[in-house]
Enzyme design. Structure first.
Site, PDB file in Angstrom:
ATOM      1  N   HIS A   1       0.793  -1.257  -0.237  1.00  0.00           N
ATOM      2  CA  HIS A   1       0.190  -0.525  -0.220  1.00  0.00           C
ATOM      3  C   HIS A   1       0.913   1.163  -0.355  1.00  0.00           C
ATOM      4  CE1 HIS A   1      -4.206  -1.706   1.727  1.00  0.00           C
ATOM      5  NE2 HIS A   1      -4.078  -1.462   0.451  1.00  0.00           N
TER       6      HIS A   1
ATOM      7  N   CYS B   1      -1.948   3.162   9.207  1.00  0.00           N
ATOM      8  CA  CYS B   1      -3.495   1.851   8.780  1.00  0.00           C
ATOM      9  C   CYS B   1      -4.438   2.266   9.226  1.00  0.00           C
ATOM     10  CB  CYS B   1      -2.858   0.619   8.520  1.00  0.00           C
ATOM     11  SG  CYS B   1      -1.242   0.805   7.223  1.00  0.00           S
TER      12      CYS B   1
ATOM     13  N   MET C   1      31.887  -9.770 -31.839  1.00  0.00           N
ATOM     14  CA  MET C   1      31.078  -9.325 -30.806  1.00  0.00           C
ATOM     15  C   MET C   1      30.366  -7.599 -31.937  1.00  0.00           C
ATOM     16  SD  MET C   1      29.523  -8.276 -27.710  1.00  0.00           S
ATOM     17  CE  MET C   1      30.890  -7.362 -27.087  1.00  0.00           C
TER      18      MET C   1
END
Ligand code: ARG
Length: 701
Positions: A168, A264, A636
């Site tokens: 949250h 909360c 490469m």
């Protein structure tokens, strides 16, 4: 003045850890003490009532998390947006909170069903009332944010949560009086952190350490200059004191077991409306359509992952599942993103994997003029290797010269519109360049599991082989090379000097001699090493037969270069009878074109080496045109360059001893590329052996 502040709380009488819906609850089922919880709750209540009024809602049996009133809804002025819980375990709380708000006379808004939003747990007002910070990623859906903006007439800033411990927003983010912010930055993605930094000046950002974050220091109730929280480290208290905040600690350990703490357990129900601010939400939504073997090929997963990883969210609107093995599926997916920028990024990636942006009917590409020669407009669409079409004046036009990392330039000719992939440097003032993501589609070959299994080049998928499988791979590559040669096709080879060091020179020479190679691409080094070996039997001073370094051998390299420079070119050295064997000798003899691209470390260089890189790139592009297969041998740099110029559909074989290089080169999201992790000299020797076993009907002897 503080008495006008009101909070809503719900007593802990029925609080319990009964289920697991966040990581804190794991291992804590029935582990909390009711008595201690009641006592801790009471202490918090007592602290708060010294600063504000606390209202109560009656706790209910069977909904133990109802104690966390932050999740009742989101209040602004006399309006509330009720929560729609993500987890069914908490959905039972909804009617009780709804009833409470209605009784208090709030204007109550309810989100559509199936659109989760968890109230003030995930939506926090800037304490100056300037905007609303809203979280998404775990409990609340991004699509709820535009509703908040509309109903509360406020600007919504969407923040994406990344760490499931901080599921949250209020677990890791706490706006404070005077525009300060207490927060834990690693809980957010990079884009959200940038948004935060743009809105809150550095001096006002108080970033907490993980140790404080996991003690829920950010889950705090702020009233004026007081901050109420579970616990804080001394250093955090000091930092807060320095900017004028006093921390009141009140232990809430019993509630931590359910993943909550001070904030909360409360909901601020008096949030003053700032009359000057008005609705706006940057959230955008669009619908895309996907078609093909969505499940088989994993396309749907890839698409949804792209959306989520890109910071967006999705809703599958419909899914038509093809029921037979051969039938295709289709899906329409609504994609939401927190801003236009993020949306465009996600969309262009979805287009790359073949998604159509809807509605197609009404949408032409957006074009913008080139602002300056060699410069594209800011928002230009960056091309990929996949065949692309753009919609101009209602018609789909195929893009020519498809390659990676170009821009699409449109010109109008007598015969209609022409769309071309152009490198930035080639853009001209008369070009109109495709911008944004509208009216663009890429055509991806539908690949089902079956097709992948039967295609010749599918023996590795896009995977990388292990040593054991090298022989098997070589057999198939040999078969492919012979077929291409017999059909008059084209094979291009990129090669690095390692080919020579590993003793592969003679094998590559033979491939060229026998007509398996139609173009050779490399740098100065491969040519110098090859020529040094031809002229002196060494490669960088190493005796290639005995594998030991030769006294004074380090000079060989430059002597070889010098010899060719004296001749004027490699071809002239062959003509003058000075160069009589080796890879480049064979190229000259067979008329196989080669291109050597220079670099900063080149010695000499050879007269053939192109030190103008733009010229070299153009030369490479010309040489690979129409290739059926490209063999990339331990280089490469040159191989990546070539990969970017090569449209999808050309088979690529990448050989390197370094798995990382192979993975990078063969990752083209298609079955056409094969990676072989092995010593390149060994690979070439096996390949030549295998080819000599395959007798060709077209071959004289
Ligand atoms: N167990 C609850 C849940 O996971 C805790 C809620 C905490 N509330 C909050 N606003 N962070 O939903």
């Amino acid at each position: 003045m503080t008495s006008s502040i009101r909070f809503l709380m719900c007593s802990a009488h029925h609080y319990e850890v009964d289920y697991v819906i966040n990581p804190w609850m794991e291992g804590n089922i029935h582990k909390s003490s009711r008595d201690r919880a009641l006592e801790q709750w009471q202490q918090l209540y007592n602290v708060l009532t010294q600063h504000a009024t606390v209202d109560l809602v009656k706790p209910q049996i069977g909904v133990p998390d109802m104690v966390f009133t932050a999740n009742a809804g989101l209040v602004l002025g006399d309006t509330v947006v009720l929560s729609r819980f993500f987890h069914k375990e908490r959905q039972g709380e909804e009617p009780f909170f709804k009833q409470w708000f209605e009784e208090q006379g709030y204007t109550v808004h309810e989100l559509p069903k199936d659109l989760p939003f968890e109230g003030a747990g995930d939506a926090l007002l800037d304490r100056e009332g300037r905007w609303l910070w809203a979280g998404y990623g775990f409990r609340s859906e991004l699509d709820s944010h535009p509703y908040l903006a509309k109903w509360l007439d406020i600007e919504v800033v969407s923040l994406r949560l990344m760490d499931e411990r901080f599921y949250h927003l209020d677990t890791c983010f706490c706006p404070l009086t005077d525009g300060y912010l207490l927060y834990y930055p690693p809980a957010f993605d990079a884009y959200s952190n940038r948004l935060i930094e743009m809105r809150v000046p550095e001096a006002k950002r108080i970033a907490v350490e993980e140790a404080d974050a996991v003690n829920f220091a950010c889950n705090a109730v702020n009233i004026d200059r007081t901050i109420v929280m579970n616990i804080a480290s001394d250093s955090l208290k000091d930092r807060l004191a320095k900017v004028g905040f006093e921390v009141l600690e009140t232990p809430l350990t019993e509630f931590l077991k359910a993943g909550g703490a001070a904030k909360c357990l409360t909901l601020r129900v008096t949030e003053p409306v700032e009359p000057a601010v008005h609705a706006s939400a940057a959230v955008e939504s669009r619908t895309i359509r996907l078609e093909g073997h969505l499940l088989d090929s994993g396309l749907i997963n890839r698409a949804l992952d792209l959306v989520v990883e890109g910071g967006g969210s999705f809703q599958v609107l419909n899914f038509d599942l093809g029921e037979q093995r051969q039938s295709t599926s289709s899906a329409e997916v609504k994609v939401s993103a927190p801003s236009h920028d993020v949306m465009e990024k996600i969309m262009s990636q979805l287009i790359d994997i073949g998604a159509l942006t809807l509605p197609q009917e009404a949408c032409d590409v957006r074009l913008e003029a080139v602002p300056q020669v060699g410069v594209a407009p800011d928002d230009f669409y960056v091309t990929t290797i996949y065949p692309t079409e753009v919609r101009v004046n209602g018609e789909w036009v195929k893009v020519e010269g498809q390659r990676m990392d170009g821009a699409i330039a449109i010109t109008s000719t007598a015969g209609g519109f022409v769309a071309r992939c152009k490198l930035l440097r080639d853009l001209q003032l008369e070009d109109q360049v495709v911008v944004g993501v509208e009216g663009i589609r890429t055509i991806r070959k539908p690949e089902s599991r079956d097709q992948r299994a039967t295609q010749e080049f599918s023996f590795m998928g896009a995977g990388v082989s292990s040593e054991r499988r090298v022989e098997l791979v070589v057999e198939q590559i040999a078969w492919e090379l012979r077929k291409i040669r017999d059909q008059g096709g084209k094979v291009a080879v990129t090669a690095g000097p390692v080919v020579i060091h590993t003793g592969g020179g003679e094998h590559l020479s033979r491939l060229i001699r026998e007509g398996y190679v139609q173009a050779l691409l490399g740098g100065n080094a491969i040519a110098v090493h090859d020529i040094e070996q031809s002229l002196m039997g060494t490669s960088l001073g190493m005796d290639m037969k005995r594998g030991v370094s030769v006294r004074g051998g380090h000079r060989h390299h430059l002597k070889a270069i010098n010899t060719i420079r004296r001749c004027g070119s490699i071809a002239q050295a062959v003509e003058q009878g000075i160069l009589t064997n080796g890879i480049f000798y064979e190229c000259v003899r067979k008329g196989v074109p080669f291109s050597l691209a220079g670099s900063i470390r080149d010695d000499g260089p050879l007269p053939d080496t192109k030190m103008d890189l733009l010229e070299a790139q153009a030369d490479y592009a010309r040489l690979i045109e129409g290739a059926d297969l490209i063999l990339m041998l331990s280089s490469m740099l040159h191989s990546i360059g070539v990969g970017n110029m090569t449209p999808a559909g050309v088979k690529l074989v990448c050989v390197d001893i370094n798995p990382a290089v192979v993975t990078k080169l063969s990752d083209r999201g298609s079955v056409e590329s094969v990676g072989v992790v092995t010593d390149v000299g060994l690979f070439l020797s096996l390949l030549v052996q295998q080819l000599s076993k395959l007798t060709s009907p077209y071959q004289a002897a």
